[in-house]
Design a protein around this motif. Structure first.
Motif, PDB file in Angstrom:
ATOM      1  N   LYS A  64       0.850  -1.193   0.000  1.00 34.12           N
ATOM      2  CA  LYS A  64       0.000   0.000   0.000  1.00 34.12           C
ATOM      3  C   LYS A  64       0.885   1.243   0.000  1.00 34.12           C
ATOM      4  O   LYS A  64       1.856   1.325   0.742  1.00 34.12           O
ATOM      5  CB  LYS A  64      -0.892   0.043   1.243  1.00 34.12           C
ATOM      6  N   TYR A  65       0.538   2.190  -0.859  1.00 35.08           N
ATOM      7  CA  TYR A  65       1.281   3.443  -0.956  1.00 35.08           C
ATOM      8  C   TYR A  65       0.318   4.602  -0.725  1.00 35.08           C
ATOM      9  O   TYR A  65      -0.779   4.621  -1.282  1.00 35.08           O
ATOM     10  CB  TYR A  65       1.927   3.586  -2.337  1.00 35.08           C
ATOM     11  N   HIS A  66       0.738   5.546   0.083  1.00 38.73           N
ATOM     12  CA  HIS A  66      -0.039   6.764   0.307  1.00 38.73           C
ATOM     13  C   HIS A  66       0.597   7.858  -0.542  1.00 38.73           C
ATOM     14  O   HIS A  66       1.772   8.177  -0.360  1.00 38.73           O
ATOM     15  CB  HIS A  66      -0.012   7.165   1.789  1.00 38.73           C
ATOM     16  N   VAL A  67      -0.175   8.406  -1.455  1.00 39.48           N
ATOM     17  CA  VAL A  67       0.324   9.429  -2.372  1.00 39.48           C
ATOM     18  C   VAL A  67      -0.521  10.677  -2.192  1.00 39.48           C
ATOM     19  O   VAL A  67      -1.755  10.601  -2.186  1.00 39.48           O
ATOM     20  CB  VAL A  67       0.230   8.939  -3.837  1.00 39.48           C
ATOM     21  N   GLN A  68       0.140  11.822  -2.074  1.00 33.15           N
ATOM     22  CA  GLN A  68      -0.588  13.085  -1.958  1.00 33.15           C
ATOM     23  C   GLN A  68      -0.370  13.889  -3.232  1.00 33.15           C
ATOM     24  O   GLN A  68       0.757  13.998  -3.719  1.00 33.15           O
ATOM     25  CB  GLN A  68      -0.094  13.877  -0.753  1.00 33.15           C
ATOM     26  N   ILE A  69      -1.472  14.420  -3.767  1.00 37.23           N
ATOM     27  CA  ILE A  69      -1.384  15.237  -4.975  1.00 37.23           C
ATOM     28  C   ILE A  69      -2.005  16.601  -4.697  1.00 37.23           C
ATOM     29  O   ILE A  69      -2.982  16.707  -3.963  1.00 37.23           O
ATOM     30  CB  ILE A  69      -2.054  14.562  -6.191  1.00 37.23           C
ATOM     31  N   ALA A  70      -1.425  17.609  -5.311  1.00 34.96           N
ATOM     32  CA  ALA A  70      -1.897  18.986  -5.118  1.00 34.96           C
ATOM     33  C   ALA A  70      -2.979  19.300  -6.143  1.00 34.96           C
ATOM     34  O   ALA A  70      -2.709  19.770  -7.245  1.00 34.96           O
ATOM     35  CB  ALA A  70      -0.736  19.957  -5.256  1.00 34.96           C
ATOM     36  N   THR A  71      -4.217  19.010  -5.763  1.00 35.66           N
ATOM     37  CA  THR A  71      -5.367  19.327  -6.601  1.00 35.66           C
ATOM     38  C   THR A  71      -6.586  19.428  -5.700  1.00 35.66           C
ATOM     39  O   THR A  71      -6.597  18.883  -4.599  1.00 35.66           O
ATOM     40  CB  THR A  71      -5.587  18.260  -7.703  1.00 35.66           C
ATOM     41  N   SER A  72      -7.597  20.111  -6.171  1.00 39.01           N
ATOM     42  CA  SER A  72      -8.814  20.228  -5.364  1.00 39.01           C
ATOM     43  C   SER A  72      -9.619  18.940  -5.471  1.00 39.01           C
ATOM     44  O   SER A  72      -9.539  18.217  -6.466  1.00 39.01           O
ATOM     45  CB  SER A  72      -9.656  21.414  -5.838  1.00 39.01           C
ATOM     46  N   GLU A  73     -10.405  18.689  -4.453  1.00 32.37           N
ATOM     47  CA  GLU A  73     -11.215  17.464  -4.447  1.00 32.37           C
ATOM     48  C   GLU A  73     -12.234  17.484  -5.581  1.00 32.37           C
ATOM     49  O   GLU A  73     -12.484  16.459  -6.212  1.00 32.37           O
ATOM     50  CB  GLU A  73     -11.924  17.300  -3.109  1.00 32.37           C
ATOM     51  N   ARG A  74     -12.802  18.641  -5.852  1.00 36.91           N
ATOM     52  CA  ARG A  74     -13.800  18.756  -6.923  1.00 36.91           C
ATOM     53  C   ARG A  74     -13.205  18.382  -8.286  1.00 36.91           C
ATOM     54  O   ARG A  74     -13.797  17.616  -9.048  1.00 36.91           O
ATOM     55  CB  ARG A  74     -14.353  20.180  -6.942  1.00 36.91           C
ATOM     56  N   THR A  75     -12.019  18.908  -8.576  1.00 42.19           N
ATOM     57  CA  THR A  75     -11.341  18.592  -9.835  1.00 42.19           C
ATOM     58  C   THR A  75     -11.009  17.107  -9.900  1.00 42.19           C
ATOM     59  O   THR A  75     -11.237  16.449 -10.919  1.00 42.19           O
ATOM     60  CB  THR A  75     -10.053  19.426  -9.980  1.00 42.19           C
ATOM     61  N   PHE A  76     -10.475  16.598  -8.814  1.00 41.28           N
ATOM     62  CA  PHE A  76     -10.094  15.186  -8.742  1.00 41.28           C
ATOM     63  C   PHE A  76     -11.302  14.292  -9.015  1.00 41.28           C
ATOM     64  O   PHE A  76     -11.254  13.399  -9.860  1.00 41.28           O
ATOM     65  CB  PHE A  76      -9.507  14.893  -7.360  1.00 41.28           C
ATOM     66  N   ARG A  77     -12.400  14.527  -8.322  1.00 39.56           N
ATOM     67  CA  ARG A  77     -13.606  13.700  -8.481  1.00 39.56           C
ATOM     68  C   ARG A  77     -14.195  13.824  -9.884  1.00 39.56           C
ATOM     69  O   ARG A  77     -14.674  12.842 -10.452  1.00 39.56           O
ATOM     70  CB  ARG A  77     -14.661  14.081  -7.438  1.00 39.56           C
ATOM     71  N   ARG A  78     -14.164  15.028 -10.451  1.00 38.60           N
ATOM     72  CA  ARG A  78     -14.707  15.242 -11.805  1.00 38.60           C
ATOM     73  C   ARG A  78     -13.934  14.429 -12.839  1.00 38.60           C
ATOM     74  O   ARG A  78     -14.524  13.751 -13.682  1.00 38.60           O
ATOM     75  CB  ARG A  78     -14.660  16.736 -12.151  1.00 38.60           C
ATOM     76  N   ILE A  79     -12.610  14.452 -12.752  1.00 29.58           N
ATOM     77  CA  ILE A  79     -11.778  13.745 -13.728  1.00 29.58           C
ATOM     78  C   ILE A  79     -11.909  12.233 -13.561  1.00 29.58           C
ATOM     79  O   ILE A  79     -12.060  11.496 -14.533  1.00 29.58           O
ATOM     80  CB  ILE A  79     -10.303  14.193 -13.613  1.00 29.58           C
ATOM     81  N   VAL A  80     -11.903  11.755 -12.315  1.00 25.05           N
ATOM     82  CA  VAL A  80     -12.038  10.317 -12.063  1.00 25.05           C
ATOM     83  C   VAL A  80     -13.421   9.824 -12.494  1.00 25.05           C
ATOM     84  O   VAL A  80     -13.546   8.769 -13.116  1.00 25.05           O
ATOM     85  CB  VAL A  80     -11.761   9.978 -10.576  1.00 25.05           C
ATOM     86  N   SER A  81     -14.451  10.589 -12.199  1.00 25.55           N
ATOM     87  CA  SER A  81     -15.815  10.202 -12.593  1.00 25.55           C
ATOM     88  C   SER A  81     -15.946  10.125 -14.111  1.00 25.55           C
ATOM     89  O   SER A  81     -16.579   9.209 -14.640  1.00 25.55           O
ATOM     90  CB  SER A  81     -16.835  11.186 -12.048  1.00 25.55           C
ATOM     91  N   ALA A  82     -15.358  11.082 -14.814  1.00 28.20           N
ATOM     92  CA  ALA A  82     -15.412  11.071 -16.278  1.00 28.20           C
ATOM     93  C   ALA A  82     -14.700   9.837 -16.828  1.00 28.20           C
ATOM     94  O   ALA A  82     -15.202   9.167 -17.735  1.00 28.20           O
ATOM     95  CB  ALA A  82     -14.789  12.344 -16.841  1.00 28.20           C
ATOM     96  N   ALA A  83     -13.531   9.525 -16.276  1.00 27.33           N
ATOM     97  CA  ALA A  83     -12.782   8.332 -16.723  1.00 27.33           C
ATOM     98  C   ALA A  83     -13.578   7.062 -16.433  1.00 27.33           C
ATOM     99  O   ALA A  83     -13.598   6.132 -17.251  1.00 27.33           O
ATOM    100  CB  ALA A  83     -11.419   8.279 -16.042  1.00 27.33           C
ATOM    101  N   ASP A  84     -14.252   7.024 -15.297  1.00 26.23           N
ATOM    102  CA  ASP A  84     -15.089   5.869 -14.961  1.00 26.23           C
ATOM    103  C   ASP A  84     -16.245   5.717 -15.947  1.00 26.23           C
ATOM    104  O   ASP A  84     -16.575   4.609 -16.367  1.00 26.23           O
ATOM    105  CB  ASP A  84     -15.627   5.986 -13.536  1.00 26.23           C
ATOM    106  N   GLU A  85     -16.864   6.831 -16.333  1.00 27.06           N
ATOM    107  CA  GLU A  85     -17.967   6.789 -17.299  1.00 27.06           C
ATOM    108  C   GLU A  85     -17.488   6.304 -18.669  1.00 27.06           C
ATOM    109  O   GLU A  85     -18.157   5.511 -19.322  1.00 27.06           O
ATOM    110  CB  GLU A  85     -18.620   8.169 -17.437  1.00 27.06           C
ATOM    111  N   VAL A  86     -16.326   6.795 -19.089  1.00 31.78           N
ATOM    112  CA  VAL A  86     -15.763   6.359 -20.367  1.00 31.78           C
ATOM    113  C   VAL A  86     -15.465   4.864 -20.312  1.00 31.78           C
ATOM    114  O   VAL A  86     -15.770   4.124 -21.251  1.00 31.78           O
ATOM    115  CB  VAL A  86     -14.496   7.174 -20.726  1.00 31.78           C
TER     116      VAL A  86
END
Length: 166
Positions: A64-86
């Motif tokens: 298990k790896y814990h990775v921190q990225i500098a992005t807002s939660e809204r942006t993160f969720r929007r991009i992941v949700s779009a990739a999931d839909e595709v």
């Protein structure tokens, strides 16, 4: 990918191949963009202390790896949700084409709706819609390059009519 992501309403595109999704943390023009594989992510949450997301990623050997990225939660969720839909659309189309090519095995443990006319009608509509969007996207790019303007509505209508004849 442009057509897939436009269809789900997201400008920030990742690279999706079914279950495998490589997505950016933010817009690809941002110099701090990082691409990561969503299918290896177990969980993600917003850090309360600042505007970062912490992801828990699974390695090859189950580490298990814990990775921190500098992005807002809204942006993160929007991009992941779009990739999931595709990904969902791609897998649905894969199932539809396997059905059309006669590669579907009938088993005892099949889904209750598998082979249902309604399911395949919906998937056929999805396949046709995606095909039309791809053709129109290519046509629009070519038309812009040659004539420097958007494709006229009349030409789009004629192209759709020709496609629907087949």
């Amino acid at each position: 990918m442009e057509v897939h992501f436009a269809k789900v309403g997201c400008q920030t595109r990742g690279y999706v191949a079914g279950h495998h999704r490589l997505v950016p943390t933010c817009g690809s023009s941002n110099e701090q963009v990082i691409y990561y594989m969503v299918h290896l992510m177990e969980d993600a949450s917003k850090l309360e202390s600042d505007k970062r997301i912490e992801m828990i990623m699974t390695g090859r050997k189950g580490d298990k790896y814990h990775v921190q990225i500098a992005t807002s939660e809204r942006t993160f969720r929007r991009i992941v949700s779009a990739a999931d839909e595709v990904a969902k659309e791609q897998l649905s189309l894969f199932e539809y084409w396997m059905y059309r090519l006669g590669k579907v095995k009938r088993e005892i443990f099949e889904r209750t709706y598998f082979g249902d006319y309604c399911v395949y009608t919906k998937l056929r509509k999805l396949a046709l819609d995606l095909f039309i969007q791809t053709v129109l996207h290519i046509l629009n790019k070519a038309h812009k390059k040659v004539y420097g303007e958007e494709t006229p509505a009349e030409l789009v209508k004629k192209v759709k009519r020709v496609i629907n004849k087949f």
